[in-house]
Design an enzyme around this catalytic site. Sequence first.
Site, PDB file in Angstrom:
ATOM      1  N   GLU A   1       0.813  -1.221   0.000  1.00  0.00           N
ATOM      2  CA  GLU A   1       0.000   0.000   0.000  1.00  0.00           C
ATOM      3  C   GLU A   1       0.844   1.268   0.000  1.00  0.00           C
ATOM      4  O   GLU A   1       0.405   2.321  -0.459  1.00  0.00           O
ATOM      5  CB  GLU A   1      -0.960   0.002   1.189  1.00  0.00           C
ATOM      6  CG  GLU A   1      -2.103  -1.001   1.071  1.00  0.00           C
ATOM      7  CD  GLU A   1      -1.744  -2.362   1.636  1.00  0.00           C
ATOM      8  OE1 GLU A   1      -0.545  -2.607   1.942  1.00  0.00           O
ATOM      9  OE2 GLU A   1      -2.671  -3.201   1.780  1.00  0.00           O
TER      10      GLU A   1
ATOM     11  N   PHE B   1     -11.774  -7.269  13.925  1.00  0.00           N
ATOM     12  CA  PHE B   1     -10.678  -7.708  13.064  1.00  0.00           C
ATOM     13  C   PHE B   1     -10.311  -6.605  12.064  1.00  0.00           C
ATOM     14  O   PHE B   1     -11.184  -6.073  11.383  1.00  0.00           O
ATOM     15  CB  PHE B   1     -11.070  -8.987  12.311  1.00  0.00           C
ATOM     16  CG  PHE B   1      -9.994  -9.454  11.365  1.00  0.00           C
ATOM     17  CD1 PHE B   1      -8.750  -9.855  11.837  1.00  0.00           C
ATOM     18  CD2 PHE B   1     -10.222  -9.472   9.990  1.00  0.00           C
ATOM     19  CE1 PHE B   1      -7.757 -10.264  10.969  1.00  0.00           C
ATOM     20  CE2 PHE B   1      -9.234  -9.886   9.109  1.00  0.00           C
ATOM     21  CZ  PHE B   1      -7.991 -10.289   9.606  1.00  0.00           C
ATOM     22  N   GLN B   2      -9.055  -6.273  12.001  1.00  0.00           N
ATOM     23  CA  GLN B   2      -8.510  -5.231  11.123  1.00  0.00           C
ATOM     24  C   GLN B   2      -9.152  -3.870  11.347  1.00  0.00           C
ATOM     25  O   GLN B   2      -9.241  -3.051  10.442  1.00  0.00           O
ATOM     26  CB  GLN B   2      -8.600  -5.646   9.645  1.00  0.00           C
ATOM     27  CG  GLN B   2      -7.678  -6.824   9.360  1.00  0.00           C
ATOM     28  CD  GLN B   2      -7.486  -7.114   7.891  1.00  0.00           C
ATOM     29  OE1 GLN B   2      -8.366  -6.855   7.071  1.00  0.00           O
ATOM     30  NE2 GLN B   2      -6.340  -7.667   7.539  1.00  0.00           N
TER      31      GLN B   2
ATOM     32  N   LYS C   1     -17.632  -0.715   6.222  1.00  0.00           N
ATOM     33  CA  LYS C   1     -18.099  -1.727   5.274  1.00  0.00           C
ATOM     34  C   LYS C   1     -19.615  -1.675   5.071  1.00  0.00           C
ATOM     35  O   LYS C   1     -20.117  -1.766   3.953  1.00  0.00           O
ATOM     36  CB  LYS C   1     -17.684  -3.115   5.758  1.00  0.00           C
ATOM     37  CG  LYS C   1     -17.866  -4.206   4.728  1.00  0.00           C
ATOM     38  CD  LYS C   1     -17.182  -5.509   5.151  1.00  0.00           C
ATOM     39  CE  LYS C   1     -17.250  -6.541   4.026  1.00  0.00           C
ATOM     40  NZ  LYS C   1     -16.528  -7.773   4.390  1.00  0.00           N
TER      41      LYS C   1
ATOM     42  N   MET D   1      24.121   8.984   2.191  1.00  0.00           N
ATOM     43  CA  MET D   1      23.977  10.275   2.862  1.00  0.00           C
ATOM     44  C   MET D   1      24.345  10.162   4.331  1.00  0.00           C
ATOM     45  O   MET D   1      24.983  11.047   4.899  1.00  0.00           O
ATOM     46  CB  MET D   1      22.552  10.808   2.687  1.00  0.00           C
ATOM     47  CG  MET D   1      22.349  12.204   3.229  1.00  0.00           C
ATOM     48  SD  MET D   1      23.473  13.401   2.491  1.00  0.00           S
ATOM     49  CE  MET D   1      22.491  14.016   1.135  1.00  0.00           C
TER      50      MET D   1
HETATM   51  C1  LIG Z   1      12.367   5.814   5.444  1.00  0.00           C
HETATM   52  C2  LIG Z   1      13.657   6.472   5.777  1.00  0.00           C
HETATM   53  N1  LIG Z   1      14.521   5.859   6.639  1.00  0.00           N
HETATM   54  C3  LIG Z   1      15.702   6.454   6.921  1.00  0.00           C
HETATM   55  C4  LIG Z   1      16.055   7.651   6.374  1.00  0.00           C
HETATM   56  C5  LIG Z   1      17.398   8.317   6.706  1.00  0.00           C
HETATM   57  N2  LIG Z   1      18.218   8.381   5.490  1.00  0.00           N
HETATM   58  C6  LIG Z   1      18.297   9.494   4.727  1.00  0.00           C
HETATM   59  S1  LIG Z   1      19.243   9.282   3.356  1.00  0.00           S
HETATM   60  C7  LIG Z   1      19.600   7.684   3.791  1.00  0.00           C
HETATM   61  C8  LIG Z   1      20.477   6.850   2.933  1.00  0.00           C
HETATM   62  C9  LIG Z   1      19.883   6.553   1.623  1.00  0.00           C
HETATM   63  O1  LIG Z   1      20.647   5.546   1.006  1.00  0.00           O
HETATM   64  P1  LIG Z   1      20.583   5.302  -0.539  1.00  0.00           P
HETATM   65  O2  LIG Z   1      19.199   5.091  -0.972  1.00  0.00           O
HETATM   66  O3  LIG Z   1      21.540   4.228  -0.899  1.00  0.00           O
HETATM   67  O4  LIG Z   1      21.031   6.712  -1.135  1.00  0.00           O
HETATM   68  P2  LIG Z   1      22.482   7.383  -1.181  1.00  0.00           P
HETATM   69  O5  LIG Z   1      22.495   8.401  -0.088  1.00  0.00           O
HETATM   70  O6  LIG Z   1      23.493   6.320  -0.983  1.00  0.00           O
HETATM   71  O7  LIG Z   1      22.532   8.015  -2.514  1.00  0.00           O
HETATM   72  C10 LIG Z   1      18.974   7.353   4.998  1.00  0.00           C
HETATM   73  C11 LIG Z   1      19.107   6.056   5.673  1.00  0.00           C
HETATM   74  C12 LIG Z   1      15.107   8.250   5.503  1.00  0.00           C
HETATM   75  N3  LIG Z   1      15.326   9.440   4.946  1.00  0.00           N
HETATM   76  N4  LIG Z   1      13.945   7.638   5.206  1.00  0.00           N
END
Ligand SMILES: Cc1ncc(C[n+]2csc(CCOP(=O)(O)OP(=O)(O)O)c2C)c(N)n1
Lengths: 182, 570
Positions: free
Chosen positions: B49, B111-112, B161, B475
Amino acid sequence: MTPPEPFLGDTVHTPVRHHILSVLVENKAGVLARIAGMFARRGFNIYSLAVAPAESDARFSRVTIVVDAESAPLEQIVGQLDKLVNVVAITDLSPQDALERELLLATVPVDDASRGRLLDLAAGAGASIVDVDGAALTVMLAGTPGACDALERSLESFPDVELHRTGRVALPRLGRTATHEE
Amino acid sequence: MQLTGAQALIKSLEQQGVDTVFGLPGGAILPVYDPLLDSSLRHILVRHEQGAGHMAEGYAQATGRPGVAMVTSGPGATNIVTPITNAHMDSTPLVVITGQVATASIGLDAFQECDITGITMGVTKHNFLVQSAHELPRAVAAAFHLATTGRPGPVLIDVPKDVAQSTMDWWYPATVDEYDLPGYRPTIELDEDDLDRAVALIAASRRPVLYVGGGTLKSRASAELLAFAERTRIPVVTTLMARGAFPDSHHQHLGMPGMHGTYAAVIAMQRSDLLLTLGARFDDRVTGRIASFAPDAKVVHVDIDRAEFGKIRRPDVALQTDVATALRAFDQAGARPQPLDDWWREIDEWRERYPLTYEEPEVDGPLRPQHVIQAIAETAESGTIVASGVGQHQMWAAQYWPFEEPNTWINSGGAGTMGFGVPAAIGAKVGRPDRTVWCIDGDGCFQMTAQELVTARSEGIPIKVAILNNAYLGMVRQWQEMFYDERYSEVYLSPDLPDYVKWAEAMGCVGLRATNVKEMADVIDEANAITDVPVVIDFRTDASEKVFPMVPAGASNDDIMVHPSQRGAR
Ligand SMILES: Cc1ncc(C[n+]2csc(CCOP(=O)(O)OP(=O)(O)O)c2C)c(N)n1
Ligand SMILES: [Mg+2]
């Protein structure tokens, strides 16, 4: 909108800079949760809140909220409140333009020695006795928040007092105007 | 005409001109899926979803029309809370329909059952728990009205529902008056006095900057912006949410401001004496430390949402209106700043001295992510739509992709939701099948929502995904390298696990890989030639590459760090 002058509060329970928002809301399930949730989410403080069906129209309720204008600028609070879809109109009353009243109820256990003292105190405060039995009296005061504060403080000298306050409701003083936000 | 609530719901969506619904059925929403079979609506069956929500967002961002998603109660509903939050942060118009247990069961932990209106109260513009079949058309009409007018946003309709199963006499609200929204007045007359004061501030300014935010796109004000900017010669910056609102190729465009903005954009705002703020909200990612942000600037703040005025930065003049209206009013009033030659001389010096830059890749070495993005952009036809995940790759895409048109950049700004890219790209392609859609994704992000490529393949939605595979949560790695003494904690992912090519193939897509510059050019050509199925390319990029410029979190924008090769020159 320029916020009104700061008001030096007259009561122990209200912040130095408080404002009274009289908020007309749709009378729908969850509206109070929306308002309370928004205040909590944004870190705005509520000092008291009173809700009742609106005078004229069953579709609406009136919520009187005393807000701390120190916790956030008033325009922010009003702006965020106004964004709630169920909020129909907001009237902002600055304390010097407002007639504020609150209801206090207190059940005070008494013995023969203290009964007279309580009756004197109640009479002096303009409170009435609304329930009586051998061991306790229930005192009621409808008055300004300051008067309710004063009575509450006086009652601290009695043990085991059960005390409730409603939170205030307010209207503009005659001849004064409130800021209406539609 | 007697209809069931379910039929009325579908008919109401048709009435609103909806063409596509993204969703996945389950118990509580089952009644609504039956009349869907007889409807002209296209339903796209997602694999999770969250995918439905992000697809609806991508659809909305690419088309400017509201995206629609439909899911069941309980876990179906909670799975779509992330996209709802994301849409709320980015003011994306969304209508989300959730099934709910029967009214008699509400509150009994059936439920749900889950209190989805309670859960989403803080992350929707509004939500409805519909009490009767008769009320459904009104709820749908009101939801679309709320989602698309004023400051747009997500609206949720929770449908028990039994409400879907009971019958009603068909009706549809003919006018806004019948929506029963006595507290909602989205349009406001422009205040003439405030307009005059804004025009006076513009007239007095010598170092103005047009600070262009996402509200400019929502207001479809790109043409007005171009006209106003060209007439006044005022420099333009476009925030992460506004990329494409003003052509990157235009000489007045300084690029993106903020934490990873261009030097010229960041410093021009810092030195500005007037920020003409158009549908932007002084996000902390733009301002850096707020106390030292643009200290000499007066602020004219144009926003449809008055709660933005003074939320972060007190405006000198606030104009509560949409951006297009304000720009037209400025033009009519002949608003014009002082001569800007000196200002432009300063800005051009900054631009010349500190352009965006990166080191060229070695011939057989790992790829440079910025280079990959530029190579894709060079071969992409004009009007290509780009979606991204969240991380370094997102910032590089925002920096290096040459945006020329509105609604060509689909990204998660305010929430920063990893996994947004693939489903958002799918939604964008559904909304704009005539356009090529690339997703510039990270390896971490890809792993969060990649299963929607199964949806894309089975529904015939041929997007292209470029994974900038640096084997890291890049990042976060960058922050650990720069601010945590290179102590890398839980950021390594591996370049080979999963095998992205095999994974793509298992999902019915074409999987490609490039490890050096020569292969890069080849796979991009190959991907461009494939137009019938989704393509996934595993680009092996340098893990140590960092995003520059950078304003460290909480630092002043004056302390912007430029690329290492440009340091010492200041
Ligand atoms: C759902 C979620 N969990 C954690 C984060 C924290 N976060 C921001 S950027 C990042 C790394 C992203 O990794 P990747 O997709 O490999 O991108 P890159 O920075 O390596 O280009 C994380 C863990 C986030 N923004 N969103
Ligand atoms: Mg990565």
